[in-house]
Design a protein around this motif. Structure first.
Motif: not given
Length: 293
Positions: A74-92, A227-232
């Motif tokens: 995702m940081s390289q733009g090969d994946i656009d979005i993902s539906m799941e990031i657990w915060l503030p601990v698990t996926d930090k 949910w999270f995504s590439r920056g742009d």
């Protein structure tokens, strides 16, 4: 090239009848969604794939990769979005190396859970009470906690709980389906059983269950799923960004979606069935995109 006025008028009329929000999205738009093998992740990714392809003309690819690979891609733009990031601990730890390249958006599920779970009909409410009632929780002749594979995070935490609470029970590790089959058998007969579970999980939609209170905090605190995504991404697709920011689910809706998929036995067929039965909820999410037009 000659055009007949009747043909042109018919085409214009057809376009005029398409709702503005859907008309703007009707063009083909490629989107790569990063997924993993968690039940809730597969469920919501397939739900959004169906909605965006069938109703808004997207071309969706679900890319199933490990967490490390997902964040890097995702940081390289090969994946656009993902539906799941657990915060503030698990996926930090996974986010930290790429926090400047990725964007975490709005939460869609609040209050994740992790711990020891029993049917609501049993009389105990806390983990320490297991110590006094261990004999009631026998599995194959021995007081036991039924868990999933031994390499999972929850299995390690359960070993810690057994040690910290000095529980006279052993953890029996097996597959998730085997654990759920044992839970189902005990539940049908209203027998005591204790298993390792987490929220969100379809079991909470199918059975009346409760977490045992964890006064030592072995299993940690509740988290939130975003949910999270590439920056742009939000600049490239403001409509979908607004829609996904409006997306909210709870134990009933998400558990119901996962339970339907489990019952049907196919992620796409199950997601489609759930969509057909919950248009009122879905239409509220989709309507959020109207303000971007």
């Amino acid at each position: 090239m000659k055009f007949h006025m009747k043909t042109v008028s018919s085409a214009l009329l057809a376009c005029a009848l398409i709702p503005a929000s859907q008309g703007l999205m009707a063009q083909d738009k490629e989107l790569v969604i990063g997924t993993n093998n968690w039940a809730e992740n597969i469920a919501v990714a397939n739900m959004w794939k169906i909605l965006l392809e069938d109703e808004y003309g997207y071309d969706i690819e679900l890319s199933n990769v490990s967490k490390n690979a997902l964040y890097a891609a995702m940081s390289q733009g090969d994946i656009d979005i993902s539906m799941e990031i657990w915060l503030p601990v698990t996926d930090k730890p996974f986010l930290e190396p790429y926090k400047d390249e990725l964007q975490v958006h709005d939460a869609w599920y609040e209050g994740t859970g992790l711990g020891l779970v029993v049917p609501s009909y049993v009389e105990i409410d806390t983990i320490p009470e297991l110590k006094e009632n261990a004999d009631q929780y026998e599995y194959q002749g021995s007081p036991s906690i039924l868990g999933i594979d031994s390499g999972s995070a929850i299995a390690g935490l359960t070993d810690d709980a057994i040690e910290q609470y000095a529980l006279p029970l052993s953890q029996v590790n097996s597959s998730g389906p085997a654990m759920m089959a044992a839970l189902d058998g005990a539940y049908v007969n209203e027998e005591p059983i204790v298993v390792t579970l987490w929220s969100p999980h379809w079991a909470f939609a199918e059975y009346d269950l409760k977490y045992l209170e964890d006064p030592k905090g072995v299993y940690g605190v509740n988290e939130t799923i975003y949910w999270f995504s590439r920056g742009d991404f939000s600049n490239d697709d403001p409509w979908l960004t607004e829609v996904l920011n409006a997306w909210k689910m709870d134990d009933d809706t998400l558990g119901g979606l996962m339970a339907t998929i489990e019952e049907v036995g196919d992620p796409e067929e199950g997601a489609q069935q759930w969509i057909d039965n919950h248009r009122d909820i879905i239409d509220k999410w989709l309507a959020a995109g109207d303000k971007t037009n």
